[in-house]
Design an enzyme around this catalytic site. Structure first.
Site: not given
Length: 299
Positions: A53, A97, A120
């Site tokens: 990422k 994460q 997200d």
């Protein structure tokens, strides 16, 4: 001939749009798109994800910051970092994460991220905006957003008259996927482990999306001839043919047999997977445009 969607190719085209948009925003308003990725502990799979990422963000011309915290980080320390990132105007996207180490609660952390920085798409405000059809100001969870790009490129923007079946009702994928399809005027059924006669329900689908986490569960006789099949499952199964103890990746759909019936199908790996990071970058550049008062790009 069945069309097998090349997820890497579609993801690359999304990334091209992201790069061009980030560059144009920087030129026009001096704003460099910024993303902060937070990882706690030393889970190797999580570190691999985070590294890819961060690398992609740099490739897109973003300001990319990574916070790697020790496994013994407390809930308060993690919350304090999110508060700091929320207040930083140079950061447009915040990603924590998951999964977090066992002693940390992820839900309060996710909900403490500002909805406009929640790239997200997991904040209840963003889930609510999607549920009420507000795609203009919310951010959509990356994997369903990526799957939807495939659907739109196959069937166009308007899915009127098409039946869609989503197998799986998770907050992370199943529910937002169903909302996206509904917003595009499809007639949507959400099926799951308690659905009666699941194969019969699936056979009615012009668009069949599988996200259950069961290897090769969807067989050819579940698929309506000519359907579009989107496989979101990622499962490791033993592959003795490759040698002792070897495994291979398969989806939730029995690909070889379903591909003989479907018109369009996504493979695993190389289908929906590459789209997730691409849509994360897309969400971040959209968030940066909104914060600068500019019209964001469409994906």
């Amino acid at each position: 001939m069945t069309t097998v969607i090349d997820g890497k190719q579609v993801a690359a085209s999304v990334i091209e749009t992201v790069k061009a948009s980030a560059s144009a925003l920087h030129k026009q308003s001096g704003v460099q798109t910024g993303i902060a990725v937070v990882i706690v502990g030393d889970d190797p799979a999580s570190h691999a994800y985070v590294n890819s990422k961060s690398k992609m963000a740099k490739e897109c011309g973003f300001k990319s910051i990574q916070h790697t915290l020790p496994v013994e980080t407390t809930q308060e320390e993690l919350a304090a970092l999110v508060t700091t990132l929320n207040a930083d105007p140079s950061i447009h996207g915040i990603l924590v994460q998951l999964p977090l180490p066992k002693h940390l609660k992820s839900e309060p952390i996710i909900q403490s991220i500002l909805p406009e920085k929640d790239v997200d798409g997991l904040h209840v405000v963003n889930a609510g905006k999607l549920a009420t059809g507000d795609l203009e100001t919310g951010l959509v969870s990356c994997t369903p957003a990526g799957a939807m790009v495939f659907v739109r490129r196959t069937h166009g923007e308007d899915l009127s008259g098409l039946n869609a079946v989503v197998i799986g009702r998770s907050n992370l994928f199943g529910k937002p996927m169903a909302q996206l399809l509904l917003n595009a005027n499809a007639t949507v059924t959400v099926a799951h482990s308690r659905t009666k006669d699941l194969p019969a329900v699936c056979r009615n689908a012009d668009i069949l999306v599988a996200a259950v986490g069961r290897p090769e569960m969807v067989k050819a006789d579940w698929v309506k001839p000519g359907a579009t099949v989107i496989d979101v499952g990622i499962n490791r199964i033993p592959a003795p043919e490759k040698g002792e103890g070897k495994t291979r990746l398969v989806g939730d759909v029995a690909f070889d047999e379903a591909a003989r019936v479907a018109d369009v199908i996504t493979p695993v790996p190389g289908g929906v997977g590459p789209m997730t990071i691409a849509m994360l970058m897309a969400n971040t550049v959209v968030a940066a445009h909104r914060s600068a008062g500019q019209t964001p790009p469409k994906f």
